[in-house]
Design a protein around this motif. Sequence first.
Motif, PDB file in Angstrom:
ATOM      1  N   SER A  66      13.436   9.076  -6.212  1.00  0.00           N
ATOM      2  CA  SER A  66      14.519  10.056  -6.113  1.00  0.00           C
ATOM      3  C   SER A  66      14.262  11.286  -6.955  1.00  0.00           C
ATOM      4  N   ASN A  67      14.995  12.334  -6.615  1.00  0.00           N
ATOM      5  CA  ASN A  67      15.085  13.544  -7.412  1.00  0.00           C
ATOM      6  C   ASN A  67      13.763  14.306  -7.525  1.00  0.00           C
ATOM      7  N   LEU A  68      13.032  14.401  -6.419  1.00  0.00           N
ATOM      8  CA  LEU A  68      11.782  15.160  -6.415  1.00  0.00           C
ATOM      9  C   LEU A  68      12.093  16.652  -6.342  1.00  0.00           C
ATOM     10  N   LYS A  69      11.265  17.472  -6.952  1.00  0.00           N
ATOM     11  CA  LYS A  69      11.490  18.917  -6.975  1.00  0.00           C
ATOM     12  C   LYS A  69      11.384  19.504  -5.577  1.00  0.00           C
ATOM     13  N   GLY A  70      12.292  20.415  -5.259  1.00  0.00           N
ATOM     14  CA  GLY A  70      12.345  21.020  -3.938  1.00  0.00           C
ATOM     15  C   GLY A  70      11.115  21.811  -3.560  1.00  0.00           C
ATOM     16  N   GLY A  71      10.375  22.336  -4.531  1.00  0.00           N
ATOM     17  CA  GLY A  71       9.189  23.125  -4.243  1.00  0.00           C
ATOM     18  C   GLY A  71       7.977  22.294  -3.860  1.00  0.00           C
ATOM     19  N   ALA A  72       8.022  21.012  -4.113  1.00  0.00           N
ATOM     20  CA  ALA A  72       6.901  20.128  -3.786  1.00  0.00           C
ATOM     21  C   ALA A  72       7.082  19.611  -2.362  1.00  0.00           C
ATOM     22  N   ALA A  73       6.081  19.831  -1.521  1.00  0.00           N
ATOM     23  CA  ALA A  73       6.233  19.565  -0.088  1.00  0.00           C
ATOM     24  C   ALA A  73       5.932  18.141   0.341  1.00  0.00           C
ATOM     25  N   THR A  74       5.070  17.418  -0.385  1.00  0.00           N
ATOM     26  CA  THR A  74       4.638  16.107   0.088  1.00  0.00           C
ATOM     27  C   THR A  74       4.477  15.129  -1.070  1.00  0.00           C
ATOM     28  N   ALA A  75       4.945  13.915  -0.854  1.00  0.00           N
ATOM     29  CA  ALA A  75       4.706  12.803  -1.775  1.00  0.00           C
ATOM     30  C   ALA A  75       3.862  11.775  -1.031  1.00  0.00           C
ATOM     31  N   THR A  76       3.087  10.997  -1.754  1.00  0.00           N
ATOM     32  CA  THR A  76       2.315   9.929  -1.136  1.00  0.00           C
ATOM     33  C   THR A  76       2.620   8.614  -1.842  1.00  0.00           C
ATOM     34  N   PHE A  77       2.519   7.529  -1.089  1.00  0.00           N
ATOM     35  CA  PHE A  77       2.644   6.200  -1.678  1.00  0.00           C
ATOM     36  C   PHE A  77       1.439   5.390  -1.223  1.00  0.00           C
ATOM     37  N   THR A  78       0.754   4.767  -2.182  1.00  0.00           N
ATOM     38  CA  THR A  78      -0.422   3.954  -1.897  1.00  0.00           C
ATOM     39  C   THR A  78      -0.196   2.550  -2.422  1.00  0.00           C
ATOM     40  N   VAL A  79      -0.331   1.561  -1.553  1.00  0.00           N
ATOM     41  CA  VAL A  79      -0.181   0.160  -1.956  1.00  0.00           C
ATOM     42  C   VAL A  79      -1.375  -0.229  -2.820  1.00  0.00           C
ATOM     43  N   THR A  80      -1.079  -0.819  -3.974  1.00  0.00           N
ATOM     44  CA  THR A  80      -2.143  -1.258  -4.872  1.00  0.00           C
ATOM     45  C   THR A  80      -2.278  -2.771  -4.918  1.00  0.00           C
ATOM     46  N   GLY A  81      -1.284  -3.493  -4.399  1.00  0.00           N
ATOM     47  CA  GLY A  81      -1.400  -4.943  -4.395  1.00  0.00           C
ATOM     48  C   GLY A  81      -0.220  -5.641  -3.772  1.00  0.00           C
ATOM     49  N   ILE A  82      -0.468  -6.877  -3.343  1.00  0.00           N
ATOM     50  CA  ILE A  82       0.565  -7.784  -2.841  1.00  0.00           C
ATOM     51  C   ILE A  82       0.360  -9.098  -3.579  1.00  0.00           C
ATOM     52  N   SER A  83       1.445  -9.666  -4.079  1.00  0.00           N
ATOM     53  CA  SER A  83       1.323 -10.936  -4.773  1.00  0.00           C
ATOM     54  C   SER A  83       2.525 -11.814  -4.460  1.00  0.00           C
ATOM     55  N   GLY A  84       2.391 -13.086  -4.762  1.00  0.00           N
ATOM     56  CA  GLY A  84       3.461 -14.040  -4.562  1.00  0.00           C
ATOM     57  C   GLY A  84       2.907 -15.439  -4.665  1.00  0.00           C
ATOM     58  N   THR A  85       3.787 -16.404  -4.731  1.00  0.00           N
ATOM     59  CA  THR A  85       3.373 -17.789  -4.859  1.00  0.00           C
ATOM     60  C   THR A  85       2.510 -18.206  -3.680  1.00  0.00           C
ATOM     61  N   GLY A  86       1.314 -18.647  -3.971  1.00  0.00           N
ATOM     62  CA  GLY A  86       0.419 -19.154  -2.936  1.00  0.00           C
ATOM     63  C   GLY A  86      -0.167 -18.100  -2.019  1.00  0.00           C
ATOM     64  N   MET A  87      -0.097 -16.823  -2.403  1.00  0.00           N
ATOM     65  CA  MET A  87      -0.665 -15.784  -1.529  1.00  0.00           C
ATOM     66  C   MET A  87      -1.515 -14.823  -2.335  1.00  0.00           C
ATOM     67  N   SER A  88      -2.414 -14.174  -1.639  1.00  0.00           N
ATOM     68  CA  SER A  88      -3.216 -13.120  -2.246  1.00  0.00           C
ATOM     69  C   SER A  88      -3.299 -11.961  -1.260  1.00  0.00           C
ATOM     70  N   HIS A  89      -3.646 -10.804  -1.767  1.00  0.00           N
ATOM     71  CA  HIS A  89      -3.713  -9.598  -0.952  1.00  0.00           C
ATOM     72  C   HIS A  89      -5.070  -9.526  -0.257  1.00  0.00           C
ATOM     73  N   ALA A  90      -5.062  -9.606   1.067  1.00  0.00           N
ATOM     74  CA  ALA A  90      -6.279  -9.433   1.865  1.00  0.00           C
ATOM     75  C   ALA A  90      -6.371  -7.965   2.247  1.00  0.00           C
ATOM     76  N   ALA A  91      -6.753  -7.130   1.284  1.00  0.00           N
ATOM     77  CA  ALA A  91      -6.734  -5.673   1.464  1.00  0.00           C
ATOM     78  C   ALA A  91      -7.558  -5.221   2.663  1.00  0.00           C
ATOM     79  N   GLY A  92      -8.622  -5.929   2.974  1.00  0.00           N
ATOM     80  CA  GLY A  92      -9.453  -5.559   4.111  1.00  0.00           C
ATOM     81  C   GLY A  92      -8.746  -5.710   5.445  1.00  0.00           C
ATOM     82  N   SER A  93      -7.647  -6.456   5.470  1.00  0.00           N
ATOM     83  CA  SER A  93      -6.874  -6.646   6.698  1.00  0.00           C
ATOM     84  C   SER A  93      -5.686  -5.695   6.816  1.00  0.00           C
TER      85      SER A  93
END
Length: 104
Positions: A66-93
């Motif tokens: 929230s509350n990003l400056k109005g003059g900035a045109a684009t934000a990006t989000f990059t997933v860095t990991g997935i975790s949880g009980t009994g699971m791992s991140h298969a980033a290649g998939s």
Amino acid sequence: AHIGSLAGGSSTAPRNRWDANVTVAVHDDAHAPVAGATVEGSWGGAAKGSGSCITNGSGSCSIQKSNLKGGAATATFTVTGISGTGMSHAAGSDHMSSVAINRP
């Protein structure tokens, strides 16, 4: 587990500011939704910092910056990991690992 989809959106906020949001879907090897996965990622561009969420019963969750400056045109989000009980991140998939969100 892997990223099945990653979608971004934005909305206006008071005082010439805006909000960026991302919806993430997590799948297993058979492309079925994964509940209870913690998705972590980092913001870039107009947004700084990190964000995380835990997937619901349909395998999706949302992260907002929230509350990003109005003059900035684009934000990006990059997933860095997935975790949880009994699971791992298969980033290649991952179907995608990053999304750009444009100011409304």
